[in-house]
Write a protein that holds these residues in place. Structure first.
Motif, short mmCIF file in Angstrom:
data_model
loop_
_atom_site.label_atom_id
_atom_site.label_comp_id
_atom_site.label_asym_id
_atom_site.label_seq_id
_atom_site.Cartn_x
_atom_site.Cartn_y
_atom_site.Cartn_z
N GLY A 20 47.15 47.70 36.61
CA GLY A 20 47.83 47.58 37.76
C GLY A 20 48.12 48.91 38.11
N PHE A 21 48.63 49.97 37.33
CA PHE A 21 48.88 51.38 37.43
C PHE A 21 47.89 52.26 37.78
CE2 PHE A 21 49.83 55.77 36.20
CZ PHE A 21 51.11 55.85 36.87
N LEU A 171 48.18 38.82 51.23
CA LEU A 171 47.51 37.63 50.91
C LEU A 171 46.14 37.76 50.34
CD1 LEU A 171 47.05 34.50 51.78
CD2 LEU A 171 46.15 35.28 53.91
N GLY A 172 45.47 38.84 50.52
CA GLY A 172 44.44 39.16 49.89
C GLY A 172 44.57 39.27 48.52
N TYR A 173 45.61 40.22 48.03
CA TYR A 173 45.95 40.62 46.77
C TYR A 173 46.47 39.27 46.04
CZ TYR A 173 46.28 45.75 47.49
OH TYR A 173 46.05 46.99 47.82
N ALA A 174 47.41 38.57 46.42
CA ALA A 174 47.61 37.35 45.70
C ALA A 174 46.38 36.21 45.63
CB ALA A 174 48.69 36.73 46.66
N GLU A 175 45.57 35.98 46.62
CA GLU A 175 44.49 35.13 46.54
C GLU A 175 43.50 35.58 45.51
OE1 GLU A 175 42.97 31.35 47.14
OE2 GLU A 175 44.96 32.55 48.31
N GLY A 176 43.31 37.09 45.34
CA GLY A 176 42.23 37.65 44.58
C GLY A 176 42.82 37.47 43.11
N ALA A 177 43.80 37.71 42.96
CA ALA A 177 44.81 37.59 41.67
C ALA A 177 44.73 36.19 40.90
CB ALA A 177 46.22 37.99 41.84
N LYS A 178 45.01 35.13 41.92
CA LYS A 178 44.89 33.72 41.49
C LYS A 178 43.48 33.45 40.93
CE LYS A 178 44.82 28.91 43.94
NZ LYS A 178 45.05 28.61 45.13
N LEU A 179 42.27 33.86 41.79
CA LEU A 179 40.80 33.48 41.51
C LEU A 179 40.78 34.34 40.47
CD1 LEU A 179 38.49 31.96 42.40
CD2 LEU A 179 38.29 33.92 44.01
N SER A 180 40.94 35.56 39.88
CA SER A 180 40.40 36.28 38.69
C SER A 180 40.82 35.68 37.28
CB SER A 180 41.51 37.45 38.77
OG SER A 180 41.11 38.56 39.81
N LYS A 181 41.76 34.98 37.36
CA LYS A 181 42.17 34.00 36.28
C LYS A 181 40.90 32.92 35.65
CE LYS A 181 47.06 34.10 37.10
NZ LYS A 181 48.42 33.26 37.12
N THR A 182 40.04 32.76 36.88
CA THR A 182 39.01 31.72 36.43
C THR A 182 37.81 32.32 36.77
OG1 THR A 182 38.97 30.84 38.71
CG2 THR A 182 40.36 29.61 37.09
N LEU A 183 37.68 33.31 37.85
CA LEU A 183 36.41 34.01 37.95
C LEU A 183 36.25 35.47 37.40
CD1 LEU A 183 33.86 33.72 39.74
CD2 LEU A 183 34.87 34.80 41.37
N ILE A 189 36.30 40.66 43.38
CA ILE A 189 36.02 41.70 44.41
C ILE A 189 34.63 41.87 44.84
CG2 ILE A 189 36.11 43.86 43.01
CD1 ILE A 189 37.19 43.34 46.77
N CYS A 190 33.89 41.66 43.90
CA CYS A 190 32.32 42.03 44.07
C CYS A 190 31.63 40.90 44.79
CB CYS A 190 31.49 42.07 42.60
SG CYS A 190 31.72 43.53 41.82
N PHE A 237 40.69 47.30 38.70
CA PHE A 237 41.77 47.45 37.84
C PHE A 237 42.84 46.72 38.27
CE2 PHE A 237 39.51 51.35 36.95
CZ PHE A 237 39.57 51.44 35.51
N TRP A 238 42.74 46.67 39.68
CA TRP A 238 43.93 45.63 40.18
C TRP A 238 44.10 44.29 40.06
CZ3 TRP A 238 48.74 46.76 41.58
CH2 TRP A 238 49.46 45.99 42.40
N TYR A 239 42.98 43.77 40.30
CA TYR A 239 43.18 42.37 40.31
C TYR A 239 43.12 41.85 38.78
CZ TYR A 239 41.69 41.17 45.04
OH TYR A 239 41.95 40.94 46.39
N ARG A 240 42.52 42.63 37.94
CA ARG A 240 42.61 42.22 36.61
C ARG A 240 44.34 42.55 35.81
NH1 ARG A 240 39.92 41.73 31.91
NH2 ARG A 240 40.64 42.39 29.81
N GLY A 241 45.01 43.75 36.54
CA GLY A 241 46.24 43.87 35.98
C GLY A 241 47.26 42.73 36.65
N LEU A 242 46.76 42.17 38.09
CA LEU A 242 47.69 41.34 38.60
C LEU A 242 47.45 39.63 37.86
CD1 LEU A 242 47.28 41.80 42.27
CD2 LEU A 242 49.10 42.09 41.18
N ALA A 243 46.09 39.60 37.52
CA ALA A 243 45.82 38.29 36.51
C ALA A 243 46.79 38.45 35.27
CB ALA A 243 44.45 38.00 36.48
N GLN A 244 46.60 39.46 34.66
CA GLN A 244 47.27 39.50 33.24
C GLN A 244 48.69 39.58 33.23
OE1 GLN A 244 45.28 43.45 32.01
NE2 GLN A 244 44.03 42.26 30.54
#
Length: 296
Positions: A20-21, A171-183, A189-190, A237-244
């Motif tokens: 995240g940093f 909204l985009g950050y939160a939704e992407g982080a939620k989806l990152s846990k499975t996708l 982002i790709c 990096f960001w979506y991975r950090g939010l998911a972790q």
């Protein structure tokens, strides 16, 4: 990404904060770079061009690694991500930068942790402790108070656009982080960029300037930065950090973004950074420690 699909461990949480940093560091250059780009390009062209360039690169990554297509149930979330971070925030912030300086707009980013946390509750079911909201709201109120005192009377259009940008971005950050846990983080982002590509590529050709002769080198470099780093690498990096580490918890790192962004605005663009701006930035940064402690 097996680690992103399991319950957060201590190591996983630490990795989330590190990722995240790094994402925040990369994003910190977005508004200063956009400010430079819109001096020679229209804000709409910058928005579609950065998404089209990043979309082509994203498509290449997905093909190289032979990633499976998202299932139908994931498409709605990907559309939200695309609307929030591929189109919404870049367009609204680029339009805002026609009215305000990047140093002024960066202060509004101090509200991103709160909007991200709120959407983390709504979309991902996170439940931070009550004390978390005290620290998060305090940091946001510092930012809003500064905007009211210094900027709203000067350019209400610019400030309203930045407020809307922060809302759709959260909204985009939160939704992407939620989806990152499975996708997977970089896959989210790709795929969002690839979904946008059929619209962004034609618009880029349609809205391109009649001539590129007058476009400066800094404008080209800035467009390259927001396309490659702000639109693609930073989100890996960001979506991975939010998911972790958790959306609400790691999302508080965004309170550091104004600090880094103001430094870049002062150093690269020679924009004046007032004592008030620095004071607000320091205040919101101090909220990180408290909100992090009570995020879980």
């Amino acid at each position: 990404m097996p680690a992103a699909r399991t319950m957060p461990s201590t190591d996983n949480t630490t990795g989330g904060w590190i990722n995240g940093f790094i994402g925040v560091l990369i994003f910190s250059g977005s508004l200063p770079a956009t400010r430079v780009a819109v001096q020679d390009f229209s804000p709409v062209f910058v928005t579609v061009a950065r998404a089209a360039i990043a979309g082509v690169l994203a498509l290449g990554l997905l093909l190289i690694f032979k990633e499976k297509r998202p299932v139908r149930s994931q498409l709605f979330s990907l559309i939200i991500v695309a609307i929030g971070v591929v189109v919404g925030f870049p367009l609204l912030s680029a339009l805002a930068l026609q009215y305000v300086t990047s140093a002024h707009s960066i202060v509004f980013l101090g509200m991103l942790p709160l909007t991200t946390a709120i959407f983390g509750v709504i979309r991902a079911g996170e439940r931070p402790r009550p004390a978390f909201w005290i620290f998060s709201i305090t940091g946001s109120l510092l930012v809003i108070g500064f905007a009211v005192a210094q900027g709203l009377t000067a350019s209400p259009a610019g400030d309203i656009l930045m407020l809307l940008a922060v809302l759709v971005c959260g909204l985009g950050y939160a939704e992407g982080a939620k989806l990152s846990k499975t996708l997977g983080g970089w896959q989210v982002i790709c795929w969002a960029l690839v979904l946008s590509l059929p619209f962004m590529a034609p618009l880029t050709l349609l809205l391109q300037p009649a001539s590129f002769a007058g476009v400066s080198t800094p404008a080209w470099v800035s467009l390259g930065y927001v396309a490659l780093f702000s639109m693609l690498i930073g989100f890996i990096f960001w979506y991975r950090g939010l998911a972790q580490g958790g959306i609400a918890a790691v999302g508080q790192l965004q309170l550091l973004q104004p600090f880094f962004g103001l430094a870049l605005a002062a150093t690269l663009l020679h924009e004046q950074v007032s004592i008030g701006m620095l004071g607000v930035t320091v205040g919101v940064i101090l909220c990180v420690a408290g909100s992090r402690k009570f995020a879980k």
